[in-house]
Design an enzyme around this catalytic site. Structure first.
Site, PDB file in Angstrom:
ATOM      1  CE  LYS A 112      -4.160  -2.203   1.581  1.00  0.00           C
ATOM      2  NZ  LYS A 112      -3.658  -3.611   1.535  1.00  0.00           N
TER       3      LYS A 112
HETATM    4  C1  LIG Z   1      -4.209  -4.650   0.729  1.00  0.00           C
HETATM    5  C2  LIG Z   1      -3.387  -5.885   0.566  1.00  0.00           C
HETATM    6  C3  LIG Z   1      -3.707  -6.874  -0.387  1.00  0.00           C
HETATM    7  C4  LIG Z   1      -4.934  -6.799  -1.273  1.00  0.00           C
HETATM    8  O1  LIG Z   1      -4.830  -5.816  -2.258  1.00  0.00           O
HETATM    9  P1  LIG Z   1      -6.143  -5.299  -3.021  1.00  0.00           P
HETATM   10  O2  LIG Z   1      -5.694  -4.168  -3.859  1.00  0.00           O
HETATM   11  O3  LIG Z   1      -7.093  -4.881  -1.935  1.00  0.00           O
HETATM   12  O4  LIG Z   1      -6.670  -6.440  -3.820  1.00  0.00           O
HETATM   13  C5  LIG Z   1      -2.863  -7.977  -0.509  1.00  0.00           C
HETATM   14  N1  LIG Z   1      -1.776  -8.111   0.289  1.00  0.00           N
HETATM   15  C6  LIG Z   1      -1.449  -7.192   1.224  1.00  0.00           C
HETATM   16  C7  LIG Z   1      -0.263  -7.409   2.078  1.00  0.00           C
HETATM   17  C8  LIG Z   1      -2.229  -6.042   1.396  1.00  0.00           C
HETATM   18  O5  LIG Z   1      -1.895  -5.156   2.345  1.00  0.00           O
END
Ligand SMILES: *Cc1c(COP(=O)(O)O)cnc(C)c1O
Length: 496
Positions: A112
């Site tokens: 993120k």
């Molecule tokens: C948020 C997240 C995901 C999922 O990503 P999306 O864009 O919501 O599909 C997968 N792995 C981790 C570690 C995350 O923090």
């Protein structure tokens, strides 16, 4: 370039307005009316460049009311905070046909960061471009990763402030320490006495509280969210798929035109949707493999055409993918119906009223043409972590899900295509489970071992604890207040 709502009932807006608004007034999500073209010469020109330059060039295709030099400044500021700013999202070889795209070298060790380090710059610029001089207060309810990444992204960004609420007993020791030790003059963090839903509902109440909005307005403050439905969070994610393709060209693993599959551990469908936009814009992507944990609502959706959220919610070793309503699917539906706002509106209404919907035949055919899907449980995830470690690479649990789903798919199909797996978190963020996996256990560890799990993982694997996660327990604990759900609003106003 103009942006319209997936539900077709809101006026078209500029890219900066789409970022400023977050959600369209009709409740839909913003999507570009038409997509820019990515061709061979565009990608080849990116190949010799560092990550911030690659990002600025890609972003300027999709954010046409931002200048290139402005975007370059923001991208430099964002990615200078990564382990290696020139190579913020490195591609590593696992085997001849499998690469991993490491998206977790940012300030909080989760993918993120790729978007949330850039979003504050895009958002404050959007305010200037649209003549808004209010301060923006970002409000987040978090079950773990998003809160910390948003805090790190917005900390000390002029013109912004951020308040995060997390469930008192609903996050791990490491996640809690990460949040309550956050530095910055414009940040506030509160524990909520309750679970994640209590925190989330409290935030929703604040957003819909007209009197609160008026009081804030009189102080020249406007509320905003940093969640993944904002176009400003999606667009930075398109960059790294194109960047990964450059890396494969640079290493002569691929030539222009070689179809590369991407396998993505998926929750809210934002990450994989960015890959879909890269493909639609012309990047030679073969197909997108959507990997789920036991909350396999997306696997069912992509293989049957029926989305059904009415199922048991499971807690897994990949908690950031424990999701039953993947908001960004709405954008996919809009793209695959040719921007048929009425059709999308009806499907979303059916989802909220009946808990499910079925896509039309031609939409299902288009889904099958672009996506493959699969799911696995914790035992499968642990197996994949052991297998990857055997190849010399340490995987977290979310990436483990993707690796397992990929191998299962290859076995089913009896062929192995060149695939890049998106790796979404540092193994140190999920050290308890990674330790258990490496120790040969099959069932998930539920005990929270605090930060000792990080030391153990480091000792047992000979790898180094990433700087953002080391010494967490010795940092100053700045935020120690817990509030009742009904007191969240006064906590927020106190933070101003
Ligand atoms: C948020 C997240 C995901 C999922 O990503 P999306 O864009 O919501 O599909 C997968 N792995 C981790 C570690 C995350 O923090």
């Amino acid at each position: 370039m103009e942006f319209i709502s997936t539900r077709g009932r809101s006026p078209a807006v500029s890219p900066s307005e789409a970022i400023l608004n977050g959600l369209a007034p009709d409740g839909g999500l913003y999507i570009p009316v038409s997509l820019p073209k990515i061709d061979r010469s565009f990608v080849e020109e990116l190949c010799p460049l560092g990550y911030a330059e690659r990002a600025a060039r890609v972003l300027s295709l999709y954010l046409t009311d931002y200048s290139y030099s402005e975007l370059l400044e923001y991208a430099r500021a964002a990615y200078s905070r990564f382990e290696d700013p020139e190579n913020a999202a490195p591609t590593r070889r696992l085997s001849d046909d499998t690469y991993v795209l490491e998206l977790y070298h940012g300030p909080t060790c989760a993918f993120k960061d790729m978007a949330l380090t850039l979003l504050p710059h895009l958002l404050t610029a959007a305010m200037r471009k649209n003549g808004i001089s209010d301060k923006v207060m970002i409000l987040v309810a978090t079950s773990g990763d998003t809160g910390k990444a948003a805090l790190a992204g917005f900390a000390d960004v002029p013109g912004t402030a951020i308040t995060v609420f997390y469930p008192e007993d609903g996050v791990s020791t490491v996640q809690k320490l990460q949040m309550i030790t956050q530095s910055g003059e414009n940040v506030a963090v509160f524990a909520v006495k309750g679970n994640f839903d209590d925190a989330q509902n409290g935030v929703k109440r604040i957003f819909s509280d007209g009197a609160c909005a008026e009081r804030l307005k009189s102080k020249a403050v406007r509320l905003s969210s940093a969640n993944s439905i904002n176009w400003g969070r999606l667009v930075p994610q398109i960059v790294y798929y194109i960047s990964a393709y450059c890396d494969l060209l640079n290493s002569k693993t691929a030539e222009w035109g070689t179809e590369v599959d991407f396998c993505v551990p998926t929750g809210n469908f934002g990450n994989i949707l960015a890959a879909f936009y890269a493909k639609k814009s012309g990047l030679p992507i073969g197909r997108l493999i959507c990997a789920s944990n036991e909350n396999d609502v997306l696997t069912e959706f992509l293989t049957t055409g029926r989305y059904n959220r009415l199922r048991e919610f499971k807690k897994t070793s990949s908690p950031s993918m424990d999701i039953l309503i993947s908001s960004n699917v709405e954008r996919l539906l809009a793209e695959l119906t040719g921007h048929d706002g009425e059709a999308v509106f009806e499907m979303m209404r059916s989802l909220s009223e009946k808990g499910s919907y079925v896509v039309p035949e031609e939409v299902f055919a288009a889904m099958r043409g672009n996506f493959a899907a699969g799911s696995t449980d914790d035992a499968g995830t642990y197996q994949a972590i052991r297998d990857a470690f055997g190849l010399g690479w340490l995987s977290d649990t979310h990436t483990g899900v993707a690796l397992k789903v990929l191998e299962d798919l290859r076995k089913r199909e009896g062929s192995r295509r060149l695939t890049v797996v998106a790796s979404t978190a540092s193994p140190y963020k999920f050290a308890v489970d990674v330790n258990a996996a490496l120790a040969g256990e099959k069932a998930r560890r539920t005990a929270d071992e605090g930060i000792s799990a990080l030391d153990r993982l480091s000792r047992d694997t000979g790898t180094v604890i990433p700087a953002p996660l080391s010494g967490l327990d010795t940092r100053e604990k700045r935020f120690t207040v817990s509030v009742n759900p009904e007191d969240m609003l006064s906590a927020l106003e106190g933070a101003l």
